[in-house]
Write a protein that holds these residues in place. Structure first.
Motif, PDB file in Angstrom:
ATOM      1  N   GLN A   8       0.839  -1.196   0.000  1.00 35.18           N
ATOM      2  CA  GLN A   8       0.000   0.000   0.000  1.00 35.18           C
ATOM      3  C   GLN A   8       0.873   1.245   0.000  1.00 35.18           C
ATOM      4  O   GLN A   8       1.966   1.254   0.571  1.00 35.18           O
ATOM      5  CB  GLN A   8      -0.871   0.043   1.257  1.00 35.18           C
ATOM      6  CG  GLN A   8      -1.995  -0.953   1.265  1.00 35.18           C
ATOM      7  CD  GLN A   8      -2.893  -0.698   2.468  1.00 35.18           C
ATOM      8  OE1 GLN A   8      -2.505  -0.950   3.591  1.00 35.18           O
ATOM      9  NE2 GLN A   8      -4.074  -0.184   2.206  1.00 35.18           N
ATOM     10  N   ALA A   9       0.346   2.308  -0.610  1.00 33.42           N
ATOM     11  CA  ALA A   9       1.012   3.606  -0.543  1.00 33.42           C
ATOM     12  C   ALA A   9       0.710   4.235   0.810  1.00 33.42           C
ATOM     13  O   ALA A   9      -0.446   4.311   1.227  1.00 33.42           O
ATOM     14  CB  ALA A   9       0.535   4.506  -1.672  1.00 33.42           C
ATOM     15  N   ASP A  10       1.738   4.659   1.514  1.00 31.35           N
ATOM     16  CA  ASP A  10       1.585   5.348   2.785  1.00 31.35           C
ATOM     17  C   ASP A  10       0.793   6.641   2.545  1.00 31.35           C
ATOM     18  O   ASP A  10       0.955   7.284   1.506  1.00 31.35           O
ATOM     19  CB  ASP A  10       2.977   5.667   3.336  1.00 31.35           C
ATOM     20  CG  ASP A  10       2.930   6.268   4.710  1.00 31.35           C
ATOM     21  OD1 ASP A  10       2.911   5.490   5.675  1.00 31.35           O
ATOM     22  OD2 ASP A  10       2.921   7.514   4.813  1.00 31.35           O
ATOM     23  N   CYS A  13       2.432   9.693   1.036  1.00 33.30           N
ATOM     24  CA  CYS A  13       2.690   9.760  -0.406  1.00 33.30           C
ATOM     25  C   CYS A  13       1.668  10.669  -1.081  1.00 33.30           C
ATOM     26  O   CYS A  13       2.023  11.546  -1.872  1.00 33.30           O
ATOM     27  CB  CYS A  13       2.635   8.368  -1.033  1.00 33.30           C
ATOM     28  SG  CYS A  13       3.928   7.245  -0.478  1.00 33.30           S
ATOM     29  N   PHE A  31       9.824   8.230  -4.298  1.00 28.64           N
ATOM     30  CA  PHE A  31       9.154   7.208  -3.489  1.00 28.64           C
ATOM     31  C   PHE A  31       9.955   5.912  -3.554  1.00 28.64           C
ATOM     32  O   PHE A  31      10.595   5.619  -4.566  1.00 28.64           O
ATOM     33  CB  PHE A  31       7.758   6.906  -4.045  1.00 28.64           C
ATOM     34  CG  PHE A  31       6.873   8.105  -4.186  1.00 28.64           C
ATOM     35  CD1 PHE A  31       6.106   8.557  -3.123  1.00 28.64           C
ATOM     36  CD2 PHE A  31       6.788   8.773  -5.398  1.00 28.64           C
ATOM     37  CE1 PHE A  31       5.274   9.660  -3.261  1.00 28.64           C
ATOM     38  CE2 PHE A  31       5.950   9.872  -5.551  1.00 28.64           C
ATOM     39  CZ  PHE A  31       5.192  10.318  -4.479  1.00 28.64           C
ATOM     40  N   SER A  39       5.007  -1.399   2.231  1.00 23.54           N
ATOM     41  CA  SER A  39       4.377  -0.130   1.893  1.00 23.54           C
ATOM     42  C   SER A  39       5.307   0.714   1.030  1.00 23.54           C
ATOM     43  O   SER A  39       6.501   0.453   0.931  1.00 23.54           O
ATOM     44  CB  SER A  39       3.977   0.634   3.162  1.00 23.54           C
ATOM     45  OG  SER A  39       5.120   0.944   3.922  1.00 23.54           O
ATOM     46  N   ILE A  40       4.709   1.711   0.415  1.00 24.04           N
ATOM     47  CA  ILE A  40       5.447   2.664  -0.400  1.00 24.04           C
ATOM     48  C   ILE A  40       5.542   3.938   0.424  1.00 24.04           C
ATOM     49  O   ILE A  40       4.528   4.430   0.942  1.00 24.04           O
ATOM     50  CB  ILE A  40       4.724   2.921  -1.731  1.00 24.04           C
ATOM     51  CG1 ILE A  40       4.640   1.612  -2.527  1.00 24.04           C
ATOM     52  CG2 ILE A  40       5.443   4.009  -2.528  1.00 24.04           C
ATOM     53  CD1 ILE A  40       3.675   1.659  -3.702  1.00 24.04           C
ATOM     54  N   TRP A  65      10.310   5.189  -7.702  1.00 27.51           N
ATOM     55  CA  TRP A  65       9.282   5.930  -8.421  1.00 27.51           C
ATOM     56  C   TRP A  65       9.495   7.392  -8.053  1.00 27.51           C
ATOM     57  O   TRP A  65      10.021   7.694  -6.985  1.00 27.51           O
ATOM     58  CB  TRP A  65       7.881   5.537  -7.976  1.00 27.51           C
ATOM     59  CG  TRP A  65       7.538   4.110  -8.173  1.00 27.51           C
ATOM     60  CD1 TRP A  65       7.258   3.470  -9.359  1.00 27.51           C
ATOM     61  CD2 TRP A  65       7.407   3.110  -7.171  1.00 27.51           C
ATOM     62  NE1 TRP A  65       6.971   2.155  -9.140  1.00 27.51           N
ATOM     63  CE2 TRP A  65       7.053   1.900  -7.793  1.00 27.51           C
ATOM     64  CE3 TRP A  65       7.550   3.107  -5.781  1.00 27.51           C
ATOM     65  CZ2 TRP A  65       6.840   0.729  -7.098  1.00 27.51           C
ATOM     66  CZ3 TRP A  65       7.346   1.931  -5.089  1.00 27.51           C
ATOM     67  CH2 TRP A  65       6.995   0.766  -5.732  1.00 27.51           C
ATOM     68  N   ASN A 103       4.396  -3.387  -8.228  1.00 33.22           N
ATOM     69  CA  ASN A 103       3.725  -2.534  -7.250  1.00 33.22           C
ATOM     70  C   ASN A 103       3.503  -1.097  -7.708  1.00 33.22           C
ATOM     71  O   ASN A 103       2.965  -0.288  -6.949  1.00 33.22           O
ATOM     72  CB  ASN A 103       4.510  -2.556  -5.936  1.00 33.22           C
ATOM     73  CG  ASN A 103       4.417  -3.920  -5.286  1.00 33.22           C
ATOM     74  OD1 ASN A 103       3.347  -4.349  -4.888  1.00 33.22           O
ATOM     75  ND2 ASN A 103       5.533  -4.621  -5.211  1.00 33.22           N
ATOM     76  N   LYS A 104       3.875  -0.775  -8.929  1.00 37.01           N
ATOM     77  CA  LYS A 104       3.716   0.592  -9.420  1.00 37.01           C
ATOM     78  C   LYS A 104       2.283   1.094  -9.291  1.00 37.01           C
ATOM     79  O   LYS A 104       2.052   2.216  -8.845  1.00 37.01           O
ATOM     80  CB  LYS A 104       4.158   0.697 -10.873  1.00 37.01           C
ATOM     81  CG  LYS A 104       4.004   2.111 -11.430  1.00 37.01           C
ATOM     82  CD  LYS A 104       4.061   2.139 -12.929  1.00 37.01           C
ATOM     83  CE  LYS A 104       2.664   2.063 -13.440  1.00 37.01           C
ATOM     84  NZ  LYS A 104       2.469   2.300 -14.827  1.00 37.01           N
ATOM     85  N   LEU A 107       0.887   2.857  -6.164  1.00 35.68           N
ATOM     86  CA  LEU A 107       1.207   4.273  -6.021  1.00 35.68           C
ATOM     87  C   LEU A 107       0.548   5.098  -7.118  1.00 35.68           C
ATOM     88  O   LEU A 107      -0.129   6.086  -6.839  1.00 35.68           O
ATOM     89  CB  LEU A 107       2.728   4.467  -6.058  1.00 35.68           C
ATOM     90  CG  LEU A 107       3.220   5.913  -5.996  1.00 35.68           C
ATOM     91  CD1 LEU A 107       2.799   6.577  -4.679  1.00 35.68           C
ATOM     92  CD2 LEU A 107       4.737   5.958  -6.153  1.00 35.68           C
ATOM     93  N   SER A 110      -3.057   6.155  -6.900  1.00 37.66           N
ATOM     94  CA  SER A 110      -3.416   7.041  -5.784  1.00 37.66           C
ATOM     95  C   SER A 110      -3.016   8.493  -6.049  1.00 37.66           C
ATOM     96  O   SER A 110      -3.362   9.382  -5.274  1.00 37.66           O
ATOM     97  CB  SER A 110      -2.777   6.545  -4.479  1.00 37.66           C
ATOM     98  OG  SER A 110      -1.374   6.658  -4.525  1.00 37.66           O
TER      99      SER A 110
END
Length: 138
Positions: A8-10, A13, A31, A39-40, A65, A103-104, A107, A110
């Motif tokens: 998951q994106a924090d 972010c 990132f 997490s990202i 990223w 996983n791109k 992020l 979002s």
């Protein structure tokens, strides 16, 4: 947003991206996957930076990223686009390239308001002139 692997994106972010997009308080954000790959997170952000300064923060041996508020000129006047980068350098470990590729979307989806997307493996592919050609036509 979850990826297929559960990453998951924090929330920071998205908050940092809003500072860049709406507040124009940030010029770029880099990132990375957290150390536990769950997490990202935001690795670095800068309020002011030239494009070359931004590129210096993309590691030679690992993936990242990034988003950059890309300014450029056209015959119609000054323009800018928010550019999303998937940085997968040739020297990065295979496992890292796989994680960053898979996983791109966790992020990317979002971050609402991306104007262009660049994915590359070397600095020539993310040079100002190369990115300018991409954003100017798109």
């Amino acid at each position: 947003m979850n990826s297929a692997s559960g990453v998951q994106a924090d929330p920071d972010c998205v908050a940092s991206f809003q500072e860049l997009k709406l507040g124009k308080k940030v010029k770029f954000i880099i990132f990375k996957l957290s150390d536990d790959n769950k997490s990202i997170i935001v690795e670095r952000k800068a309020e002011t930076a030239t494009y070359d300064e931004f590129l210096k923060h993309l590691p030679k041996n690992d993936c990242r990223w990034a988003v950059y508020d890309f300014d450029y000129k056209t015959p119609e006047g000054d323009r800018n686009k928010i550019v999303f980068y998937t940085w997968l350098p040739d020297a990065a470990p295979i496992k890292s390239k796989e994680w960053y590729t898979v996983n791109k979307d966790a992020l990317f989806r979002s971050l609402d308001g991306i104007g262009a997307e660049i994915q590359d493996t070397n600095y020539d592919g993310v040079s100002y002139s190369t990115v300018l050609k991409s954003v100017a036509r798109g």
